[in-house]
Design a protein around this motif. Sequence first.
Motif, PDB file in Angstrom:
ATOM      1  N   GLU A 122      54.687 -10.524  33.000  1.00 43.63           N
ATOM      2  CA  GLU A 122      55.422 -11.490  33.921  1.00 43.63           C
ATOM      3  C   GLU A 122      55.951 -12.740  33.233  1.00 43.63           C
ATOM      4  O   GLU A 122      56.638 -13.584  33.664  1.00 43.63           O
ATOM      5  CB  GLU A 122      54.593 -11.943  35.149  1.00 43.63           C
ATOM      6  N   ILE A 123      55.307 -12.859  31.889  1.00 45.18           N
ATOM      7  CA  ILE A 123      55.521 -13.977  31.349  1.00 45.18           C
ATOM      8  C   ILE A 123      56.955 -14.298  30.307  1.00 45.18           C
ATOM      9  O   ILE A 123      57.435 -15.026  29.647  1.00 45.18           O
ATOM     10  CB  ILE A 123      54.518 -14.610  30.279  1.00 45.18           C
ATOM     11  N   VAL A 124      57.654 -13.106  30.388  1.00 48.45           N
ATOM     12  CA  VAL A 124      58.790 -12.837  29.650  1.00 48.45           C
ATOM     13  C   VAL A 124      60.085 -13.876  29.881  1.00 48.45           C
ATOM     14  O   VAL A 124      60.383 -14.642  29.036  1.00 48.45           O
ATOM     15  CB  VAL A 124      59.466 -11.273  29.907  1.00 48.45           C
ATOM     16  N   GLY A 144      55.527 -12.099  15.255  1.00 49.39           N
ATOM     17  CA  GLY A 144      55.155 -13.318  14.245  1.00 49.39           C
ATOM     18  C   GLY A 144      54.630 -12.907  13.018  1.00 49.39           C
ATOM     19  O   GLY A 144      54.923 -13.344  11.989  1.00 49.39           O
ATOM     20  N   ASN A 145      53.798 -11.719  13.154  1.00 52.66           N
ATOM     21  CA  ASN A 145      53.127 -11.199  12.096  1.00 52.66           C
ATOM     22  C   ASN A 145      54.371 -10.605  10.846  1.00 52.66           C
ATOM     23  O   ASN A 145      53.878 -10.765   9.530  1.00 52.66           O
ATOM     24  CB  ASN A 145      52.120 -10.165  12.052  1.00 52.66           C
ATOM     25  N   ALA A 146      55.231 -10.088  11.657  1.00 55.13           N
ATOM     26  CA  ALA A 146      56.281  -9.490  10.699  1.00 55.13           C
ATOM     27  C   ALA A 146      57.134 -10.428  10.171  1.00 55.13           C
ATOM     28  O   ALA A 146      57.809 -10.246   8.969  1.00 55.13           O
ATOM     29  CB  ALA A 146      57.072  -8.490  11.377  1.00 55.13           C
ATOM     30  N   ALA A 147      57.371 -11.672  10.762  1.00 54.90           N
ATOM     31  CA  ALA A 147      58.195 -12.741  10.477  1.00 54.90           C
ATOM     32  C   ALA A 147      57.805 -13.736   9.546  1.00 54.90           C
ATOM     33  O   ALA A 147      58.387 -14.153   8.621  1.00 54.90           O
ATOM     34  CB  ALA A 147      58.524 -13.612  11.821  1.00 54.90           C
ATOM     35  N   THR A 150      55.662 -10.426  22.272  1.00 57.03           N
ATOM     36  CA  THR A 150      54.897  -9.177  22.010  1.00 57.03           C
ATOM     37  C   THR A 150      53.332  -9.567  21.909  1.00 57.03           C
ATOM     38  O   THR A 150      52.456  -8.992  22.716  1.00 57.03           O
ATOM     39  CB  THR A 150      55.336  -8.339  20.716  1.00 57.03           C
ATOM     40  N   THR A 151      52.966 -10.535  21.302  1.00 52.19           N
ATOM     41  CA  THR A 151      51.394 -10.733  20.950  1.00 52.19           C
ATOM     42  C   THR A 151      50.903 -11.386  22.004  1.00 52.19           C
ATOM     43  O   THR A 151      49.766 -10.616  22.418  1.00 52.19           O
ATOM     44  CB  THR A 151      51.472 -11.784  19.713  1.00 52.19           C
ATOM     45  N   VAL A 152      51.409 -12.258  22.904  1.00 50.34           N
ATOM     46  CA  VAL A 152      50.670 -12.727  24.134  1.00 50.34           C
ATOM     47  C   VAL A 152      50.985 -11.508  25.201  1.00 50.34           C
ATOM     48  O   VAL A 152      49.707 -11.456  25.972  1.00 50.34           O
ATOM     49  CB  VAL A 152      51.683 -13.855  24.572  1.00 50.34           C
ATOM     50  N   ILE A 153      51.832 -10.694  25.297  1.00 56.26           N
ATOM     51  CA  ILE A 153      51.409  -9.678  26.175  1.00 56.26           C
ATOM     52  C   ILE A 153      50.331  -8.605  25.974  1.00 56.26           C
ATOM     53  O   ILE A 153      49.617  -8.408  26.925  1.00 56.26           O
ATOM     54  CB  ILE A 153      52.761  -8.777  26.164  1.00 56.26           C
ATOM     55  N   GLY A 189      43.701  -4.079  19.861  1.00 60.16           N
ATOM     56  CA  GLY A 189      44.439  -4.027  20.669  1.00 60.16           C
ATOM     57  C   GLY A 189      45.956  -4.796  20.416  1.00 60.16           C
ATOM     58  O   GLY A 189      46.856  -3.905  20.527  1.00 60.16           O
ATOM     59  N   LEU A 190      45.886  -5.572  19.453  1.00 58.50           N
ATOM     60  CA  LEU A 190      47.020  -6.341  18.916  1.00 58.50           C
ATOM     61  C   LEU A 190      47.623  -5.225  17.997  1.00 58.50           C
ATOM     62  O   LEU A 190      48.820  -5.400  17.775  1.00 58.50           O
ATOM     63  CB  LEU A 190      46.639  -7.641  18.255  1.00 58.50           C
TER      64      LEU A 190
END
Length: 199
Positions: free
Chosen positions: A164-166, A104-107, A148-151, A43-44
């Motif tokens: 909704e956490i944005v 985060g993975n790209a960063a 993105t990851t948390v979504i 999914g990620l």
Amino acid sequence: MVNIIWVTMTVIGILFAIANGTMDDVNKAIFSGAKEAVTICIGLISVLVFWLGLMNIAKAAGLLNGLSKLFQPLVTKLFPDVPKDHPAMGFILSNMIANLFGLGNAATPMGIKAMEELKKLNNNENSPSRSMITFLAINTSSITLIPTTVIAIRMNYGSEAPTEIVGTTLVASFFSTMAAIMIDRYFYYRRMKKGGGRK
């Protein structure tokens, strides 16, 4: 050191399970956890590939360059020891933009490259420089516009409103970044005062 900690925790957990007679539960947790981890990863991957693709489109369209120019005055003030045309500055800006979009993975690779360049500026000394400490503080807190990851994780677990956490994430990460910068500056000036103005 981290490997030693994980191995120690695993051994203690297994010994505790043997002593309590709950090894069956441990085995079930291992296999169900492995299955769930693969599901989450798939999914990620789909979400991260989508956003990385958008990042490449934004880069080709010149949007990332525009964001870099927008953030450059701020980054220059945060890292006064780093020359504007130094490669470290480019990696720092790229890292901040990737974190801004929750990638985060790209960063991470850009953050590692930034640290390598900052270490070169520090004459490859083992002790961290002012800029290295500041970058670590900002990278750890990092303002996040789109988590993105948390979504993606919320979507995998069937959240009815995964985005909704944005708003709350943006506010929380903004204040955490401001706190990180203030704490970093406090200890820097405190160290300067104790050292008689030496960096």
